[in-house]
Scaffold this active site. Structure first.
Site, PDB file in Angstrom:
ATOM      1  N   HIS A   1       0.838  -1.203   0.000  1.00  0.00           N
ATOM      2  CA  HIS A   1       0.000   0.000   0.000  1.00  0.00           C
ATOM      3  C   HIS A   1       0.872   1.252   0.000  1.00  0.00           C
ATOM      4  O   HIS A   1       1.553   1.546   0.988  1.00  0.00           O
ATOM      5  CB  HIS A   1      -0.936  -0.019   1.217  1.00  0.00           C
ATOM      6  CG  HIS A   1      -1.856   1.150   1.258  1.00  0.00           C
ATOM      7  ND1 HIS A   1      -2.318   1.694   2.432  1.00  0.00           N
ATOM      8  CD2 HIS A   1      -2.405   1.898   0.263  1.00  0.00           C
ATOM      9  CE1 HIS A   1      -3.095   2.722   2.154  1.00  0.00           C
ATOM     10  NE2 HIS A   1      -3.160   2.869   0.850  1.00  0.00           N
TER      11      HIS A   1
ATOM     12  N   GLU B   1       2.931   0.234   3.231  1.00  0.00           N
ATOM     13  CA  GLU B   1       2.453  -0.794   4.165  1.00  0.00           C
ATOM     14  C   GLU B   1       2.559  -2.142   3.446  1.00  0.00           C
ATOM     15  O   GLU B   1       2.046  -2.298   2.329  1.00  0.00           O
ATOM     16  CB  GLU B   1       1.006  -0.515   4.583  1.00  0.00           C
ATOM     17  CG  GLU B   1       0.900   0.702   5.497  1.00  0.00           C
ATOM     18  CD  GLU B   1      -0.530   1.057   5.882  1.00  0.00           C
ATOM     19  OE1 GLU B   1      -0.764   1.404   7.052  1.00  0.00           O
ATOM     20  OE2 GLU B   1      -1.417   1.012   5.007  1.00  0.00           O
TER      21      GLU B   1
HETATM   22  N1  3HC Z   1       4.185  13.869  -7.614  1.00  0.00           N
HETATM   23  C1  3HC Z   1       5.506  13.748  -7.535  1.00  0.00           C
HETATM   24  N2  3HC Z   1       6.289  14.566  -6.793  1.00  0.00           N
HETATM   25  C2  3HC Z   1       5.667  15.553  -6.139  1.00  0.00           C
HETATM   26  C3  3HC Z   1       4.267  15.741  -6.192  1.00  0.00           C
HETATM   27  C4  3HC Z   1       3.529  14.843  -6.977  1.00  0.00           C
HETATM   28  N3  3HC Z   1       2.190  14.924  -7.077  1.00  0.00           N
HETATM   29  N4  3HC Z   1       3.947  16.800  -5.427  1.00  0.00           N
HETATM   30  C5  3HC Z   1       5.090  17.249  -4.903  1.00  0.00           C
HETATM   31  N5  3HC Z   1       6.125  16.514  -5.323  1.00  0.00           N
HETATM   32  C6  3HC Z   1       7.526  16.658  -4.947  1.00  0.00           C
HETATM   33  C7  3HC Z   1       8.103  17.896  -5.541  1.00  0.00           C
HETATM   34  O1  3HC Z   1       8.668  17.635  -6.815  1.00  0.00           O
HETATM   35  C8  3HC Z   1       9.166  18.266  -4.532  1.00  0.00           C
HETATM   36  O2  3HC Z   1      10.331  17.482  -4.764  1.00  0.00           O
HETATM   37  P1  3HC Z   1      11.788  18.102  -4.568  1.00  0.00           P
HETATM   38  O3  3HC Z   1      11.843  18.589  -3.141  1.00  0.00           O
HETATM   39  O4  3HC Z   1      12.668  16.931  -4.836  1.00  0.00           O
HETATM   40  O5  3HC Z   1      11.887  19.193  -5.550  1.00  0.00           O
HETATM   41  C9  3HC Z   1       8.588  17.801  -3.184  1.00  0.00           C
HETATM   42  O6  3HC Z   1       7.585  16.828  -3.527  1.00  0.00           O
HETATM   43  C10 3HC Z   1       7.952  18.912  -2.393  1.00  0.00           C
HETATM   44  O7  3HC Z   1       6.946  19.503  -3.222  1.00  0.00           O
HETATM   45  P2  3HC Z   1       6.492  21.025  -3.162  1.00  0.00           P
HETATM   46  O8  3HC Z   1       7.623  21.861  -2.649  1.00  0.00           O
HETATM   47  O9  3HC Z   1       5.887  21.386  -4.471  1.00  0.00           O
HETATM   48  O10 3HC Z   1       5.263  21.019  -2.179  1.00  0.00           O
HETATM   49  P3  3HC Z   1       5.156  20.709  -0.637  1.00  0.00           P
HETATM   50  O11 3HC Z   1       6.425  20.944   0.102  1.00  0.00           O
HETATM   51  O12 3HC Z   1       3.936  21.421  -0.253  1.00  0.00           O
HETATM   52  O13 3HC Z   1       4.878  19.130  -0.588  1.00  0.00           O
HETATM   53  C11 3HC Z   1       3.447  17.283  -0.537  1.00  0.00           C
HETATM   54  C12 3HC Z   1       3.848  18.544  -1.303  1.00  0.00           C
HETATM   55  C13 3HC Z   1       4.622  16.315  -0.495  1.00  0.00           C
HETATM   56  C14 3HC Z   1       2.305  16.642  -1.319  1.00  0.00           C
HETATM   57  C15 3HC Z   1       3.027  17.680   0.931  1.00  0.00           C
HETATM   58  O14 3HC Z   1       2.055  18.677   0.872  1.00  0.00           O
HETATM   59  C16 3HC Z   1       2.504  16.509   1.745  1.00  0.00           C
HETATM   60  O15 3HC Z   1       3.256  15.711   2.245  1.00  0.00           O
HETATM   61  N6  3HC Z   1       1.156  16.432   1.860  1.00  0.00           N
HETATM   62  C17 3HC Z   1       0.504  15.343   2.602  1.00  0.00           C
HETATM   63  C18 3HC Z   1       0.386  14.143   1.705  1.00  0.00           C
HETATM   64  C19 3HC Z   1      -0.215  12.976   2.415  1.00  0.00           C
HETATM   65  O16 3HC Z   1      -0.575  12.992   3.577  1.00  0.00           O
HETATM   66  N7  3HC Z   1      -0.345  11.875   1.651  1.00  0.00           N
HETATM   67  C20 3HC Z   1      -0.971  10.658   2.142  1.00  0.00           C
HETATM   68  C21 3HC Z   1      -2.398  10.660   1.738  1.00  0.00           C
HETATM   69  S1  3HC Z   1      -3.210   9.221   2.307  1.00  0.00           S
HETATM   70  C22 3HC Z   1      -2.931   8.078   1.133  1.00  0.00           C
HETATM   71  O17 3HC Z   1      -2.319   8.317   0.116  1.00  0.00           O
HETATM   72  C23 3HC Z   1      -3.484   6.719   1.402  1.00  0.00           C
HETATM   73  C24 3HC Z   1      -4.493   6.336   0.357  1.00  0.00           C
HETATM   74  O18 3HC Z   1      -4.839   4.982   0.593  1.00  0.00           O
HETATM   75  C25 3HC Z   1      -5.722   7.176   0.382  1.00  0.00           C
END
Ligand code: 3HC
Length: 296
Positions: A141, A153
């Site tokens: 996961h 996971e």
């Molecule tokens: N795809 C690939 N890389 C991405 C991306 C994407 N959609 N969004 C951001 N990135 C990368 C960027 O390229 C950047 O990389 P770098 O530092 O190497 O240049 C890095 O992530 C940081 O991006 P940003 O500076 O643009 O943006 P943020 O610092 O705001 O980070 C985020 C974006 C990582 C998405 C952050 O907001 C975050 O961690 N959010 C929470 C995400 C979360 O909780 N996810 C889990 C959801 S639950 C789940 O998935 C389970 C499922 O079963 C539902």
């Protein structure tokens, strides 16, 4: 331990494209299968965009990015999964669709191939049992965005052999992720804890505790979360979240897992979050703005 060289990914959507990219980045040859060319092109386009961004930011050399892309082959044909040592499922969160897909793949894949589901909440055993190789089946996961989030996971269901589980753990390590073992229990660890929190964020909004922005800002600044609960709900996809909470509610029969009325209304309106351009926020402008339909 069996050696994995060729990885198949079924689904090139929100999760599948990211899984394909991280596997190719780790040196695996990847075949990713979609249902139609437009959806496949959209997913592969996201990978191209991420790779170009990494080069632009000086995080990767152009030659390495080209190498990663060359290791990913898109297809519409299940038959192209035949050389795969490991096939990872990342299609819609619907058990019957997943079981039908596995029956298809089972007939094509090598006898010694391993199968893994990226389900966020459905029982792994319910999919393993649809194949002729439930002992070679496990859960892997990933979290969105799969390129960034460290966790996978690794889920052992009742039929998973020690060998298959070991393959999953080792694969997780080779792609640079942190593998945490969990039991085959609805929502595993993260969604069991995260989903009630996201639903509570929606209920807090419904009850007028704060505006959409206030609730999100409060959890970012007050609890150190990278996104507030309503932004994160939009990011995960409200349709996916709806499916996950139905599975959790069915399993545990607890109110904290039930769809809040606002989620029902938003799904009925076709507001699925970021993927549909509108959810708690409207993403059509320069910056996300609170959905005016909710504010009224
Ligand atoms: N795809 C690939 N890389 C991405 C991306 C994407 N959609 N969004 C951001 N990135 C990368 C960027 O390229 C950047 O990389 P770098 O530092 O190497 O240049 C890095 O992530 C940081 O991006 P940003 O500076 O643009 O943006 P943020 O610092 O705001 O980070 C985020 C974006 C990582 C998405 C952050 O907001 C975050 O961690 N959010 C929470 C995400 C979360 O909780 N996810 C889990 C959801 S639950 C789940 O998935 C389970 C499922 O079963 C539902």
């Amino acid at each position: 331990m069996a050696e994995i060289q060729n990885v198949g990914v079924v689904g090139c959507g929100l999760m599948g494209h990211g899984i394909a990219q991280v596997a190719a980045q780790a040196g695996y040859e990847v075949v990713v299968r979609e249902v139609d060319q437009a959806t496949l092109d959209k997913g592969l386009g996201k990978i191209d965009k991420q790779l170009a961004r990494a080069v632009e930011r000086g995080k990767a050399e152009q030659a390495d990015a080209d190498g990663v892309r060359a290791r990913i082959r898109g297809t519409l044909d299940y038959a192209d999964l035949s050389p795969c040592d490991l096939v990872i499922e990342a299609i819609t969160e619907d058990l019957e669709l997943k079981r039908a897909m596995w029956r298809e793949v089972d007939g094509i894949a090598k006898d010694d191939a391993y199968f893994a589901t990226n389900t966020s909440s459905l029982p792994v055993i319910a999919q393993a049992a649809a194949t002729s190789r439930p002992e070679r089946f496990l859960g892997l996961h990933f979290f969105n965005p799969a390129q960034v989030m460290k966790l996978v996971e690794v889920i052992r269901c009742v039929t998973t052999s020690d060998e298959a589980f070991g393959v999953g753990v080792e694969f997780t390590q080779t792609i640079g992720k942190i593998g945490v073992q969990t039991r085959d229990s609805a929502g595993f660890i993260v969604n069991r804890l995260l989903v009630p929190y996201l639903l509570d964020g929606m209920r807090a909004y419904e009850e007028g505790v704060g505006t959409i922005t206030e609730i999100d800002e409060a959890m970012k600044a007050g609890a150190g979360h990278p996104m507030g609960p309503l932004t994160l709900s939009d990011f995960v996809g409200l349709d996916t979240l709806g499916s996950i909470c139905d599975v959790l509610f069915d399993e545990f029969r607890e109110k904290r897992f039930a769809r809040p009325p606002i989620l029902r209304k938003m799904l009925a309106a076709g507001w699925y979050g970021r993927k549909s351009g509108i959810g708690f926020y409207d993403y059509s402008g320069e910056a996300p703005a609170e959905n005016p339909g909710l504010v009224r």
